[in-house]
Design an enzyme around this catalytic site. Structure first.
Site, mmCIF file in Angstrom:
data_model
loop_
_atom_site.group_PDB
_atom_site.id
_atom_site.type_symbol
_atom_site.label_atom_id
_atom_site.label_comp_id
_atom_site.label_asym_id
_atom_site.label_seq_id
_atom_site.Cartn_x
_atom_site.Cartn_y
_atom_site.Cartn_z
ATOM 1 N N LEU A 88 57.410 3.446 -24.644
ATOM 2 C CA LEU A 88 57.870 2.708 -23.475
ATOM 3 C C LEU A 88 59.259 2.180 -23.820
ATOM 4 C CD1 LEU A 88 54.701 0.606 -22.527
ATOM 5 C CD2 LEU A 88 55.580 2.619 -21.358
ATOM 6 N N ASP A 89 60.180 2.249 -22.882
ATOM 7 C CA ASP A 89 61.539 1.769 -23.122
ATOM 8 C C ASP A 89 61.524 0.311 -23.558
ATOM 9 O OD1 ASP A 89 62.534 4.223 -22.363
ATOM 10 O OD2 ASP A 89 62.956 3.589 -20.304
ATOM 11 N N ARG A 90 62.587 -0.075 -24.233
ATOM 12 C CA ARG A 90 62.728 -1.455 -24.714
ATOM 13 C C ARG A 90 62.506 -2.459 -23.583
ATOM 14 N NH1 ARG A 90 66.359 -4.040 -28.768
ATOM 15 N NH2 ARG A 90 66.888 -1.926 -29.335
ATOM 16 N N VAL A 91 63.080 -2.216 -22.438
ATOM 17 C CA VAL A 91 63.017 -3.165 -21.332
ATOM 18 C C VAL A 91 61.658 -3.157 -20.631
ATOM 19 C CG1 VAL A 91 63.956 -1.549 -19.635
ATOM 20 C CG2 VAL A 91 64.291 -3.991 -19.315
ATOM 21 N N THR A 92 60.855 -2.134 -20.855
ATOM 22 C CA THR A 92 59.602 -1.948 -20.129
ATOM 23 C C THR A 92 58.425 -2.633 -20.805
ATOM 24 O OG1 THR A 92 60.422 0.203 -19.390
ATOM 25 C CG2 THR A 92 58.076 -0.195 -19.142
#
Length: 171
Positions: A88-92
């Site tokens: 999962l992306d850092r921001v997610t």
């Protein structure tokens, strides 16, 4: 997904480790774990920001559990080796699957690569949609001002598309 306060402090190494972060186990069976990943944590270690990735954080917490007789809020409840299946992306924030064996991990990684896994994303917005209350937003998340993220166009010449539930596109 509720997580405890995310206070970061420096350890003896140059990499920052969270003192007060909790990764709740949402589901567990003989083959895998599903955990709640909070936002702003990378999947892989990031030497540029001196931040540990989620797998390193979990392993760090597992080691703390083994060396400490008391159960701390920063210990990870599953004591054995885990294998990342997807990112999962850092921001997610969201649900992250972790396999309990390399063979299960290989099977699940293949399913993700072959797009045989259905993923669902939910986004919150401060604005009311023009048409329907569901649809697709296409774009890329980039770091904006004051550490927040913003949605930008997919490519240099492409406009950001919002597609409603009927497939009608708006900009």
């Amino acid at each position: 997904f509720a997580t405890t306060s995310q206070t970061f402090s420096s350890s003896s190494s140059s990499i920052i480790t969270p003192d007060n972060i909790h990764f709740p186990i949402l589901y567990e069976n003989d083959n895998l774990l599903a955990i709640s990943k909070p936002p702003h944590i990378p999947h892989h270690d990031d030497p540029q920001s001196n931040q540990l990735g989620i797998m390193s954080l979990i392993r760090h917490q597992q080691q703390q559990s083994k060396s400490s007789s008391s159960s701390s809020t920063t210990s990870f409840a599953y004591p054995h080796r885990l294998y990342g299946v997807h990112r999962l992306d850092r921001v997610t924030s969201g649900i992250l699957l972790l396999a309990k064996s390399s063979s299960v991990a290989n099977t699940l990684v293949t399913k993700f690569k072959e797009r045989k896994v259905t993923k669902y994303y939910m986004a919150l917005s401060g604005k009311k949609p023009r048409r329907k209350k569901q649809g697709w937003i296409r774009g890329e998340m980039v770091l904006g001002r004051r550490g927040s993220y913003k949605l930008v166009n997919e490519g240099k010449n492409k406009k950001k598309e919002v597609v409603d539930g009927d497939g009608a596109k708006t900009s």
